[in-house]
Design an enzyme around this catalytic site. Structure first.
Site, short mmCIF file in Angstrom:
data_model
loop_
_atom_site.label_atom_id
_atom_site.label_comp_id
_atom_site.label_asym_id
_atom_site.label_seq_id
_atom_site.Cartn_x
_atom_site.Cartn_y
_atom_site.Cartn_z
N ASN A 159 78.38 21.76 6.43
CA ASN A 159 79.73 21.87 5.89
C ASN A 159 79.96 23.14 5.07
OD1 ASN A 159 78.01 20.89 3.90
ND2 ASN A 159 79.51 19.49 3.03
N TYR A 160 78.92 23.65 4.42
CA TYR A 160 79.00 24.95 3.75
C TYR A 160 77.79 25.76 4.23
CZ TYR A 160 82.78 23.32 0.78
OH TYR A 160 83.99 22.84 0.33
N LYS A 182 65.58 26.29 7.31
CA LYS A 182 65.92 25.46 8.48
C LYS A 182 67.39 25.10 8.36
CE LYS A 182 66.06 22.26 11.71
NZ LYS A 182 67.53 22.03 11.60
N ASP A 221 59.69 17.30 10.89
CA ASP A 221 58.49 16.70 10.29
C ASP A 221 57.34 17.70 10.20
OD1 ASP A 221 59.96 14.42 10.14
OD2 ASP A 221 58.81 13.29 11.63
N GLU A 256 70.21 17.21 -2.82
CA GLU A 256 71.59 16.81 -3.08
C GLU A 256 72.07 16.11 -1.80
OE1 GLU A 256 75.94 17.08 -3.23
OE2 GLU A 256 74.78 18.47 -2.03
N ARG A 289 82.96 16.97 2.60
CA ARG A 289 82.32 17.53 1.42
C ARG A 289 81.66 16.40 0.65
NH1 ARG A 289 85.62 18.95 -2.29
NH2 ARG A 289 87.31 17.68 -1.49
N CYS A 290 80.47 16.64 0.15
CA CYS A 290 79.77 15.58 -0.59
C CYS A 290 80.51 15.22 -1.87
CB CYS A 290 78.35 16.02 -0.90
SG CYS A 290 78.21 17.59 -1.76
N GLU A 394 79.77 6.55 2.63
CA GLU A 394 80.24 7.93 2.71
C GLU A 394 81.11 8.11 3.94
OE1 GLU A 394 78.42 12.25 1.77
OE2 GLU A 394 77.25 11.05 3.17
#
Length: 489
Positions: A159-160, A182, A221, A256, A289-290, A394
């Protein structure tokens, strides 16, 4: 409409070399449809090569000075600004973000590198002097200094794709660590340009920065579970964060994760101001957006008025041509994300919520057919039952869901009922009540009379419960990416 940039092919960057691979990640063009770029996809072999390079360079980086590292960060900031238009267009296409927001993201990323340089100088210059103060330690003197933590794995979101990447990479470099980046597989091209900028920085040793795009199922992983990694900085979903935490072992986790921010509106709040904040909080970047306001908890006496005022402000939030300076938002990142948003809206309606506006997929004119199902209307739901899934889960979609509460206790029960606890907002003219609620809401940050915002990261932010571990921000992240050593004299 901007002129379409040429089809581009990006490569992996490991130990100072650009590498090709047989497999590629294709990147969709969310502005015009089709595919606009490919990036070489790292597999386990390339991931392990990056791990080895990042590990081997640690001793060299520990010998660098904060002045050197700050200069690197400032040069990266300059390089990003020089490529602003290219980066902005890439962000529009890969992330589906309006051009005005994309330009702002480039400048925010550049400023984060500048600020990281400034913060690192400040942190490193303020070591501690201690004297022994317990029996047996009389006369002891010690200095406590900061040193790099080692190798930092940065896992960034779609998203950003540039600004959040900068918030992880800039502190890691400024603190003297090697980096493995990554990026999200849907938005790796802006990160590839950042890698190109970093590759041209004078004096930065090979292996200090490694760019390893690829599918998480192939290399996630391998990277997260390697004991040569000393810290993991991650922004993403709660589920993905939990998986990384299970794989990582004894490393510093700096995460986050998901958010479901409540906005609690009391009967003495300025409802016009509330509506403006909630509209922006819910609909900016289509809610992906979170920190988005995902649920509005309105006192039962002002619910109807707030719904009316918010409804009147929603005409300004319309999807359109992403290269039009006036476009408010564009498509969701994928059809699957639109499916999820639709599922949550349908659940709320089935449980008795009132649909005031929106509620379905609708693309603006001129959108290619292949992108049409990724557009979801800005949606206003009223009288949302407390057991609706979007009250706790969410959304990452353009939904303003308004429910009611009777008193402070019920507001807190609803706000704290979710497993997500990243951000929250309280709207009231009563200072004591604002502070009382802010202290009792379970969230990493609470904004009073405004929508949640993380900004550049000058104020630490992060989540409780399933919303993360630790606090992000330029100084907070640098501290998390350094360790302390006590030297007893």
């Amino acid at each position: 409409m901007a002129t379409r940039i040429a089809q581009r092919r990006e490569r992996i960057y490991v130990d100072g070399e650009w590498l090709e691979t047989e497999n590629v990640v294709s990147v969709s063009d969310l502005a015009e449809g089709g595919e606009f770029a490919q990036v070489a996809a790292a597999g386990p072999t390339e991931a392990r090569a990056a791990l080895a390079a990042a590990h081997e360079i640690k001793p060299t980086l520990r010998e660098t000075t904060v002045v050197e590292r700050a200069t690197w960060c400032e040069s990266i900031a300059e390089g990003l600004r020089e490529r602003e238009e290219e980066l902005a267009e890439v962000i529009v296409r890969e992330a589906g973000k309006p051009i005005s927001s994309a330009r702002g993201e480039v400048e925010q990323a550049a400023e984060r590198f500048d600020r990281a340089a400034e913060e690192a100088r400040n942190i490193v210059s303020k070591g501690e002097y201690r004297e022994g103060s317990t029996a047996g330690h009389e006369g002891w003197q010690a200095i406590v200094k900061h040193e790099p933590i080692g190798a930092v794995l940065c896992i960034t979101p779609y998203n950003y794709p540039l600004a959040t990447t900068a918030l992880q990479v800039a502190p890691a470099i400024a603190a003297g660590n090697s980096v493995l980046l990554k990026p999200a597989s849907k938005t790796p091209i802006s990160a590839a340009i950042l890698a190109d900028v970093i590759a041209d920085i004078d004096g930065m040793p090979d292996g200090a920065f490694n760019f390893v795009p690829g599918e998480a199922s192939e290399i996630g992983d391998v990277l997260a579970g390697d004991d040569r990694i000393n810290a993991i900085a991650m922004t993403g979903s709660s589920g993905a964060g939990k998986h990384v935490a299970r794989e990582s072992g004894m490393v510093n986790l700096h995460m986050e994760l998901g958010g479901n921010a409540p906005a609690i509106v009391f009967d003495d709040a300025d409802l016009t101001d509330v509506a403006g904040n909630c509209a922006k909080g819910s609909f900016k970047y289509a809610g992906q957006r979170c920190s988005a306001i995902s649920r509005v908890l309105a006192h039962e006496s002002v619910h109807d008025d707030l719904v009316d005022i918010l409804d009147g402000q929603m005409d300004a939030w319309q999807a359109g041509d992403l290269f039009d300076e006036n476009t408010a938002f564009g498509p969701l990142i994928s059809e699957e994300q639109a499916d999820w948003v639709e599922e949550l809206v349908d659940d709320a309606l089935e449980k008795g919520a009132d649909l005031v506006r929106g509620g379905k997929r609708r693309a603006p004119e001129g959108v290619p057919d292949e992108l049409a199902d990724q557009f979801f209307e800005p949606t206003l739901l009223a009288n949302v039952p407390h057991d609706a899934r979007l009250v706790d889960e969410e959304q990452f979609g353009p939904i303003a869901a308004i429910t009611t509460f009777e008193d402070e206790a019920e507001a807190l029960e609803i706000a704290n009922g979710s497993d997500l606890a990243l951000d929250a907002a309280v709207f009231t003219s009563d200072y004591k009540r604002a502070m009382r609620m802010a202290e009792r809401i379970d969230a990493g940050a609470v904004r009073i009379n405004g929508a949640p915002s993380h900004g550049l990261g000058d104020v630490p932010f992060g989540g409780n419960k399933d919303s993360g571990i630790g606090r992000e921000g330029l100084d907070a992240s640098i501290h998390a990416m350094m360790r302390k050593k006590s030297i007893v004299l």
